[in-house]
Design a protein around this motif. Structure first.
Motif, short mmCIF file in Angstrom:
data_model
loop_
_atom_site.label_atom_id
_atom_site.label_comp_id
_atom_site.label_asym_id
_atom_site.label_seq_id
_atom_site.Cartn_x
_atom_site.Cartn_y
_atom_site.Cartn_z
N GLY A 87 4.29 -3.62 11.30
CA GLY A 87 4.70 -2.75 10.22
C GLY A 87 6.18 -2.43 10.31
O GLY A 87 6.90 -2.91 11.20
N ALA A 88 6.66 -1.59 9.38
CA ALA A 88 8.07 -1.25 9.34
C ALA A 88 8.54 -0.56 10.61
O ALA A 88 9.71 -0.66 11.00
CB ALA A 88 8.35 -0.36 8.13
N ASP A 89 7.62 0.13 11.31
CA ASP A 89 7.98 0.83 12.54
C ASP A 89 7.80 -0.03 13.78
O ASP A 89 7.93 0.44 14.90
CB ASP A 89 7.14 2.10 12.67
CG ASP A 89 5.64 1.82 12.61
OD1 ASP A 89 5.26 0.62 12.51
OD2 ASP A 89 4.85 2.79 12.64
N ILE A 145 1.40 -6.08 3.79
CA ILE A 145 1.06 -7.37 3.19
C ILE A 145 1.76 -7.54 1.85
O ILE A 145 2.34 -8.59 1.55
CB ILE A 145 -0.47 -7.50 3.03
CG1 ILE A 145 -1.14 -7.61 4.41
CG2 ILE A 145 -0.82 -8.71 2.17
CD1 ILE A 145 -2.65 -7.54 4.36
N THR A 146 1.74 -6.50 1.04
CA THR A 146 2.35 -6.57 -0.30
C THR A 146 3.85 -6.84 -0.22
O THR A 146 4.40 -7.63 -0.99
CB THR A 146 2.09 -5.27 -1.07
OG1 THR A 146 0.68 -5.06 -1.18
CG2 THR A 146 2.69 -5.33 -2.46
N SER A 147 4.51 -6.21 0.73
CA SER A 147 5.98 -6.34 0.82
C SER A 147 6.42 -7.56 1.61
O SER A 147 7.48 -8.13 1.33
CB SER A 147 6.58 -5.08 1.46
OG SER A 147 6.12 -4.92 2.80
N ARG A 148 5.61 -8.02 2.56
CA ARG A 148 6.05 -9.07 3.47
C ARG A 148 5.44 -10.45 3.17
O ARG A 148 5.92 -11.44 3.71
CB ARG A 148 5.66 -8.69 4.92
CG ARG A 148 6.25 -7.36 5.41
CD ARG A 148 7.60 -7.54 6.07
NE ARG A 148 7.54 -8.41 7.22
CZ ARG A 148 7.15 -8.03 8.45
NH1 ARG A 148 6.78 -6.77 8.67
NH2 ARG A 148 7.13 -8.89 9.44
N MET A 149 4.42 -10.50 2.31
CA MET A 149 3.72 -11.77 2.13
C MET A 149 3.58 -12.18 0.67
O MET A 149 2.53 -12.68 0.25
CB MET A 149 2.34 -11.70 2.81
CG MET A 149 2.39 -11.28 4.26
SD MET A 149 0.77 -11.21 5.08
CE MET A 149 0.55 -12.93 5.51
N PRO A 150 4.61 -12.02 -0.15
CA PRO A 150 4.50 -12.51 -1.53
C PRO A 150 4.30 -14.01 -1.55
O PRO A 150 4.91 -14.74 -0.76
CB PRO A 150 5.85 -12.11 -2.15
CG PRO A 150 6.78 -11.97 -1.00
CD PRO A 150 5.94 -11.45 0.14
N GLY A 151 3.41 -14.48 -2.44
CA GLY A 151 3.12 -15.91 -2.52
C GLY A 151 2.04 -16.37 -1.57
O GLY A 151 1.69 -17.55 -1.56
N GLY A 183 -1.22 1.27 6.89
CA GLY A 183 -0.10 0.58 6.26
C GLY A 183 -0.28 -0.90 6.07
O GLY A 183 0.65 -1.59 5.65
N ALA A 184 -1.48 -1.44 6.35
CA ALA A 184 -1.69 -2.89 6.23
C ALA A 184 -1.46 -3.37 4.80
O ALA A 184 -0.80 -4.39 4.58
CB ALA A 184 -3.09 -3.25 6.71
N ALA A 185 -2.00 -2.65 3.81
CA ALA A 185 -1.87 -3.09 2.42
C ALA A 185 -0.41 -3.10 1.99
O ALA A 185 0.04 -4.05 1.33
CB ALA A 185 -2.70 -2.19 1.52
N ASP A 186 0.34 -2.08 2.35
CA ASP A 186 1.75 -2.04 1.97
C ASP A 186 2.54 -3.13 2.69
O ASP A 186 3.45 -3.76 2.11
CB ASP A 186 2.34 -0.67 2.31
CG ASP A 186 1.83 0.43 1.38
OD1 ASP A 186 1.48 0.11 0.23
OD2 ASP A 186 1.77 1.59 1.83
#
Length: 233
Positions: A3-5, A37-43, A32-35
């Protein structure tokens, strides 16, 4: 995945689905898994437990498949006693991908819960060949079977693999125009009997939400143990 931290929020295996990177077998899900994945795994295509899948849909992901994971304890499997219909035989899965492909590809026509538009040549090369060779999920097990007409044409099959989750039915398919109804249950029952004889104690599969085949699986002794979703981020 961190995650971000910098704290791990989930683990996953990486593969390819329809030409896109694919995260599957997701475990150890943290806050924070959903956030993440959404921010780090587009495509990416992501296969996750249903709760996480719904959270990803809420964040704009597109649903590809809603599945139910099923498991069968082989000592209590309920095999079908019927013999193959006249003109058909159940045989080991020892044919080439090219021989198996026509029935495998025809098994999911428009309107089927698992239908998706795809190029036949590409599907053979990038999906069926790796599946049969063991590259996609794991080695094909000897309990895998095919249904063939007496003249040799392959009209269906049950492909059982040695996956990271244990013995796993990767596909149950039947040509809708070249084989009789009920052949799928007979093929699956035969594979279960062979699996038990080979010393396997359990076997799993996934079935898409809305697929009437689920009733057949339940009749043969499978039970739902989890629900998952595959989404495109």
């Amino acid at each position: 995945m961190l995650g971000a931290d910098g704290v791990p929020v989930f683990s996953y295996l990486e593969g390819v689905r329809d030409g896109n990177p694919w995260a599957y077998a997701i475990e150890d899900i943290g806050a924070g898994a959903a956030d993440t994945i959404t921010s780090r795994m587009p495509g990416w295509a992501v296969s996750a437990p249903a709760e996480l899948g719904r959270a990803l849909l809420d964040r704009g992901a597109r649903l590809l498949r809603h599945m139910h994971v099923m498991w069968c304890d082989l000592p209590i499997a309920r095999p079908v006693a019927d013999a193959a219909p006249a003109g058909f035989r159940i045989v080991p899965c020892d044919r080439s991908p090219a021989e198996i492909f026509p029935a495998w590809f025809a098994a999911y026509p428009p309107g089927h819960p698992d239908h998706r538009p795809r190029d036949g040549e590409k599907a053979l090369k990038e999906e069926l060949v790796p599946l049969l060779s063991g590259e996609e999920i794991g080695p094909l097990l000897p309990c895998s079977v095919l249904a063939v007409r007496d003249e040799g044409e392959v009209v269906g099959g049950v492909l059982v693999t040695d996956s990271n989750r244990g013995p796993w039915i990767a596909d149950v398919f039947r040509h809708p125009d070249r084989s009789p109804r009920g052949l799928g249950a007979l093929m699956l029952s035969t594979a279960l009997v062979h699996a038990g004889a080979d010393g396997l104690t359990g076997i799993g599969l996934v079935v898409t939400e809305g697929n009437p085949a689920r009733r057949v699986y339940e009749r043969l002794g499978f039970r739902v143990v989890a629900a998952t979703m595959t989404v495109m981020i």
